[in-house]
Design an enzyme around this catalytic site. Structure first.
Site, PDB file in Angstrom:
ATOM      1  CB  ILE A  32     -76.162 -30.671  67.719  1.00 22.37           C
ATOM      2  CG1 ILE A  32     -75.073 -29.911  68.877  1.00 22.37           C
ATOM      3  CG2 ILE A  32     -77.163 -31.130  68.857  1.00 22.37           C
ATOM      4  CD1 ILE A  32     -75.009 -28.879  69.108  1.00 22.37           C
ATOM      5  CG  ASN A  88     -89.496 -36.757  65.128  1.00 22.11           C
ATOM      6  OD1 ASN A  88     -89.917 -37.950  64.923  1.00 22.11           O
ATOM      7  ND2 ASN A  88     -88.192 -36.692  65.595  1.00 22.11           N
ATOM      8  N   GLY A  94     -91.834 -37.117  69.280  1.00 23.53           N
ATOM      9  CA  GLY A  94     -90.491 -36.880  69.675  1.00 23.53           C
ATOM     10  C   GLY A  94     -89.891 -35.477  69.124  1.00 23.53           C
ATOM     11  CD  GLN A  95     -92.076 -30.313  66.243  1.00 24.15           C
ATOM     12  OE1 GLN A  95     -93.196 -30.865  66.335  1.00 24.15           O
ATOM     13  NE2 GLN A  95     -91.718 -29.373  65.583  1.00 24.15           N
ATOM     14  CG  HIS A 101     -86.669 -30.242  62.384  1.00 25.38           C
ATOM     15  ND1 HIS A 101     -87.404 -29.690  63.415  1.00 25.38           N
ATOM     16  CD2 HIS A 101     -86.265 -31.528  62.968  1.00 25.38           C
ATOM     17  CE1 HIS A 101     -87.300 -30.521  64.479  1.00 25.38           C
ATOM     18  NE2 HIS A 101     -86.802 -31.733  64.354  1.00 25.38           N
ATOM     19  CG  LEU A 102     -86.850 -34.175  55.930  1.00 27.29           C
ATOM     20  CD1 LEU A 102     -88.058 -35.372  56.237  1.00 27.29           C
ATOM     21  CD2 LEU A 102     -87.020 -34.160  54.173  1.00 27.29           C
ATOM     22  CG  HIS A 103     -84.812 -35.765  61.720  1.00 26.39           C
ATOM     23  ND1 HIS A 103     -83.758 -35.696  62.910  1.00 26.39           N
ATOM     24  CD2 HIS A 103     -85.865 -35.334  62.599  1.00 26.39           C
ATOM     25  CE1 HIS A 103     -84.370 -34.974  63.880  1.00 26.39           C
ATOM     26  NE2 HIS A 103     -85.793 -34.777  63.869  1.00 26.39           N
TER      27      HIS A 103
HETATM   28  P1  5GP Z   1     -86.582 -33.424  66.821  1.00 26.32           P
HETATM   29  O1  5GP Z   1     -86.339 -34.176  67.947  1.00 26.32           O
HETATM   30  O2  5GP Z   1     -87.299 -32.055  67.165  1.00 26.32           O
HETATM   31  O3  5GP Z   1     -87.290 -34.039  65.737  1.00 26.32           O
HETATM   32  O4  5GP Z   1     -85.208 -32.954  66.011  1.00 26.32           O
HETATM   33  C1  5GP Z   1     -84.493 -31.794  66.519  1.00 26.32           C
HETATM   34  C2  5GP Z   1     -82.777 -32.238  66.261  1.00 26.32           C
HETATM   35  O5  5GP Z   1     -82.292 -31.147  66.314  1.00 26.32           O
HETATM   36  C3  5GP Z   1     -82.495 -33.098  67.323  1.00 26.32           C
HETATM   37  O6  5GP Z   1     -81.926 -34.403  66.560  1.00 26.32           O
HETATM   38  C4  5GP Z   1     -81.183 -32.427  68.034  1.00 26.32           C
HETATM   39  O7  5GP Z   1     -80.076 -33.265  68.127  1.00 26.32           O
HETATM   40  C5  5GP Z   1     -81.235 -31.493  66.736  1.00 26.32           C
HETATM   41  N1  5GP Z   1     -80.490 -30.003  67.311  1.00 26.32           N
HETATM   42  C6  5GP Z   1     -81.245 -29.378  68.535  1.00 26.32           C
HETATM   43  N2  5GP Z   1     -80.637 -28.378  68.521  1.00 26.32           N
HETATM   44  C7  5GP Z   1     -79.519 -28.146  67.701  1.00 26.32           C
HETATM   45  C8  5GP Z   1     -78.590 -27.237  67.313  1.00 26.32           C
HETATM   46  O8  5GP Z   1     -78.489 -26.314  68.133  1.00 26.32           O
HETATM   47  N3  5GP Z   1     -77.594 -27.225  66.414  1.00 26.32           N
HETATM   48  C9  5GP Z   1     -77.795 -28.641  65.822  1.00 26.32           C
HETATM   49  N4  5GP Z   1     -76.950 -28.739  64.645  1.00 26.32           N
HETATM   50  N5  5GP Z   1     -78.743 -29.556  65.941  1.00 26.32           N
HETATM   51  C10 5GP Z   1     -79.467 -29.335  67.046  1.00 26.32           C
END
Ligand code: 5GP
Ligand code: ZN
Length: 115
Positions: A32, A88, A94-95, A101-103
């Protein structure tokens, strides 16, 4: 399924997301808040909060995620140029969403250190 988990809700199609790929184990959708021209989030359909929560019995999900990301990178034509896979863990890592999840990031030059 964790009742208050946004990524569980996306895997169950209970809240909208731009899902780009899905199989029995994994869902991939557009982030998002994208950090690159291609920024997909790949999640297992089972709820595992963090990479540190992996056990011998659920570690196969990481293989599923990476294989899915590799296939998606090829489909999105970023495989040959290059891409980055990121997981993360916890706050300083940074989580922000506590469903493993995997980016998949690509479509631009990545830098190191990542910041
Ligand atoms: P993290 O920071 O935990 O490694 O990554 C979480 C990711 O999920 C972030 O890049 C954030 O932009 C994305 N994200 C969080 N909430 C949502 C959502 O409701 N929908 C989508 N498509 N992405 C999300
Ligand atoms: Zn979840």
């Amino acid at each position: 399924m964790s009742a208050d988990c946004v990524f569980c809700k996306i895997t169950l199609h209970q809240i909208p997301a731009k899902i780009v790929w899905e199989n029995a184990q994994v869902v991939a959708f557009q982030d998002i808040n994208p950090q690159a021209p291609v920024h997909m989030v790949l999640v297992p359909k089972t709820h595992i909060a963090r990479i540190i929560d992996l056990t011998e019995s659920n570690a196969f999900v990481v293989k599923d995620l990476i294989f899915a990301a590799n296939e998606l990178a090829k489909t999105l034509k970023i495989a040959d140029g290059g891409y980055r896979l990121v997981i993360n863990c916890n706050s300083a890592g940074g989580q922000t969403v506590y469903h493993l999840h995997l980016h998949l990031l690509g479509g631009r030059q990545m830098h190191w250190p990542p910041g």
